[in-house]
Motif scaffolding. Structure first.
Motif, PDB file in Angstrom:
ATOM      1  N   MET A 202       0.812  -1.229  -0.049  1.00 53.24           N
ATOM      2  CA  MET A 202       0.030   0.055   0.068  1.00 53.24           C
ATOM      3  C   MET A 202       0.808   1.238   0.123  1.00 53.24           C
ATOM      4  O   MET A 202       0.314   2.063  -0.744  1.00 53.24           O
ATOM      5  CB  MET A 202      -1.114   0.032   1.267  1.00 53.24           C
ATOM      6  CG  MET A 202      -2.099  -0.829   0.917  1.00 53.24           C
ATOM      7  SD  MET A 202      -3.339  -0.836   2.221  1.00 53.24           S
ATOM      8  CE  MET A 202      -2.616  -1.246   3.613  1.00 53.24           C
ATOM      9  N   VAL A 203       2.074   1.201   0.838  1.00 62.89           N
ATOM     10  CA  VAL A 203       2.716   2.408   0.878  1.00 62.89           C
ATOM     11  C   VAL A 203       3.599   2.675  -0.678  1.00 62.89           C
ATOM     12  O   VAL A 203       3.547   3.720  -1.264  1.00 62.89           O
ATOM     13  CB  VAL A 203       3.983   2.279   1.958  1.00 62.89           C
ATOM     14  CG1 VAL A 203       4.957   3.341   1.550  1.00 62.89           C
ATOM     15  CG2 VAL A 203       3.476   2.393   3.054  1.00 62.89           C
ATOM     16  N   GLU A 204       3.842   1.485  -1.205  1.00 66.39           N
ATOM     17  CA  GLU A 204       4.514   1.508  -2.604  1.00 66.39           C
ATOM     18  C   GLU A 204       3.644   2.091  -3.693  1.00 66.39           C
ATOM     19  O   GLU A 204       4.159   2.517  -4.599  1.00 66.39           O
ATOM     20  CB  GLU A 204       5.163   0.091  -2.961  1.00 66.39           C
ATOM     21  CG  GLU A 204       6.281  -0.135  -2.181  1.00 66.39           C
ATOM     22  CD  GLU A 204       7.047  -1.434  -2.707  1.00 66.39           C
ATOM     23  OE1 GLU A 204       8.194  -1.552  -2.517  1.00 66.39           O
ATOM     24  OE2 GLU A 204       6.551  -2.364  -3.263  1.00 66.39           O
ATOM     25  N   GLN A 205       2.311   1.833  -3.455  1.00 68.00           N
ATOM     26  CA  GLN A 205       1.601   2.015  -4.527  1.00 68.00           C
ATOM     27  C   GLN A 205       0.704   3.453  -4.148  1.00 68.00           C
ATOM     28  O   GLN A 205       0.017   3.849  -4.906  1.00 68.00           O
ATOM     29  CB  GLN A 205       0.103   1.026  -4.400  1.00 68.00           C
ATOM     30  CG  GLN A 205       0.353  -0.308  -4.913  1.00 68.00           C
ATOM     31  CD  GLN A 205       0.968  -0.493  -6.217  1.00 68.00           C
ATOM     32  OE1 GLN A 205       0.590  -0.161  -7.152  1.00 68.00           O
ATOM     33  NE2 GLN A 205       2.111  -0.894  -6.570  1.00 68.00           N
ATOM     34  N   GLY A 206       1.145   4.229  -3.191  1.00 67.95           N
ATOM     35  CA  GLY A 206       1.049   5.425  -2.822  1.00 67.95           C
ATOM     36  C   GLY A 206      -0.434   5.638  -2.258  1.00 67.95           C
ATOM     37  O   GLY A 206      -1.005   6.591  -2.304  1.00 67.95           O
ATOM     38  N   ILE A 207      -0.983   4.479  -1.823  1.00 71.13           N
ATOM     39  CA  ILE A 207      -2.289   4.414  -1.313  1.00 71.13           C
ATOM     40  C   ILE A 207      -2.516   5.205   0.052  1.00 71.13           C
ATOM     41  O   ILE A 207      -3.309   6.036   0.481  1.00 71.13           O
ATOM     42  CB  ILE A 207      -2.893   2.988  -0.881  1.00 71.13           C
ATOM     43  CG1 ILE A 207      -3.073   2.457  -2.324  1.00 71.13           C
ATOM     44  CG2 ILE A 207      -3.941   2.958  -0.028  1.00 71.13           C
ATOM     45  CD1 ILE A 207      -3.362   0.906  -2.255  1.00 71.13           C
ATOM     46  N   CYS A 208      -1.422   4.961   0.923  1.00 72.28           N
ATOM     47  CA  CYS A 208      -1.209   5.837   2.264  1.00 72.28           C
ATOM     48  C   CYS A 208       0.297   5.697   2.729  1.00 72.28           C
ATOM     49  O   CYS A 208       0.949   4.917   2.050  1.00 72.28           O
ATOM     50  CB  CYS A 208      -1.986   5.214   3.026  1.00 72.28           C
ATOM     51  SG  CYS A 208      -2.041   3.487   3.501  1.00 72.28           S
ATOM     52  N   GLY A 209       0.585   6.382   3.748  1.00 72.89           N
ATOM     53  CA  GLY A 209       2.016   6.356   4.361  1.00 72.89           C
ATOM     54  C   GLY A 209       2.109   5.178   5.522  1.00 72.89           C
ATOM     55  O   GLY A 209       0.943   5.074   5.949  1.00 72.89           O
TER      56      GLY A 209
END
Length: 310
Positions: A202-209
């Motif tokens: 999710m972090v790598e996909q820019g979904i959230c930090g």
């Protein structure tokens, strides 16, 4: 009954030192074989001091527990040990060398319990003289406070050996989770790394930090699972609801079989996390004393030692 077991620990880093605290804290004499006596004794003193600060022990009880821990560098000094906990580095050849020495020296040996978090008990036992006595008893750090221990047998583990270790750990107030057969990662690490795989994705996909993922876990279902279990929770919610969610959600979840690219990049840069100062987070900004207390605070509620009389 389990106090009669003569108990020893081979190797005493964070896990071995903590296990020594646990056994002595329950009135069980334990001999620790280590070449780093002063460092181990210092860790033990720190663990007990933290419990005194939390008013879970008195100084007199610390003194009584400390007297129950003996240190040695020689196998001959643990020759009467019946249950030995192996807590050395994750290298198969080193572990098996220890098992050979124990089989030769300890004539009343009932069980050898490895604290390994990665190596299968089948591999640990393979080629040894005493495969029927070998098993994994994987604790979570620090084991003197975290109650979970994963008990994993190999194909040859004797039922009586398993029973002896289970009884000893249960006597010390541990939540002993047994496995029907070995599997990489055992129970908790399989679950933990499945969660981490999705979180990093999710972090790598820019979904959230990462900060919001950690915040979400702490403030949503994280606290729930300290009082009820995952299967209890989903059963209570209703398996029809769960199936509908999974049908919609599963195709979108991460299913990589490799280490995430962003982790590989950090490894190449030498950013390994706390040990180097930087990882996903900047650890130079942390108060590490406060962080250590936060990591152990949730487990203080499980403190249930049978403390020896002062």
């Amino acid at each position: 009954m389990n106090q009669s077991f003569k108990t020893a620990i081979v190797g005493a880093g964070m896990i071995g030192s903590s296990m020594a605290c646990l056994f002595a804290g329950n009135g069980i004499p334990v001999t620790v074989k280590t070449s780093r006596r002063e460092a181990v004794a210092e860790k033990v003193a720190t663990y007990y001091a933290d419990l005194v600060a939390e008013k879970l022990m008195t100084e007199a009880q610390v003194a009584a527990c400390t007297k129950l821990i003996t240190y040695t560098t020689e196998y001959e000094d643990i020759a009467d040990a019946e249950v030995v906990f192996e807590c050395v580095v994750e290298k198969l050849d080193i572990k098996q060398t220890i098992y050979a020495a124990l089989a030769k020296t300890c004539k009343n040996l009932k069980a050898i319990v490895s604290s390994s978090s990665a190596i299968s008990p089948a591999d640990l036992a393979n080629g040894t003289e005493c495969p029927e006595k070998i098993m994994v008893g994987h604790p979570y750090n620090p084991p003197h406070l975290v109650p979970c221990v994963e008990l994993v047998k190999n194909d040859f583990t004797d039922a009586e050996s398993l029973k002896a270790v289970y009884g000893l750990l249960e006597y010390c107030g541990r939540e002993v989770c047994t496995m029907n057969r070995p599997a990489p990662g055992f129970i908790a690490n399989r679950l933990q790394h499945a969660l981490y795989r999705e979180a990093m994705y999710m972090v790598e996909q820019g979904i959230c930090g990462p900060e919001d993922i950690d915040k979400c876990i702490r403030s949503s279902w994280g606290p729930r699972y300290t009082s009820i279990g995952l299967f209890e929770h989903f059963d209570y919610a209703g398996l029809d609801l769960i199936a509908n969610i999974e049908t919609y959600l599963y195709p979108d979840l991460c299913d990589t079989k490799e280490v995430h690219p962003s982790i590989k990049l950090r490894l190449e840069e030498g950013n390994l996390g706390y040990k180097t100062g930087h990882g996903v987070y900047d650890w130079t900004k942390y108060d590490m004393d406060a962080f250590r207390k936060k990591t152990t605070a949730p487990y203080l509620q499980f403190f249930n030692w049978k403390l020896p009389e002062a």
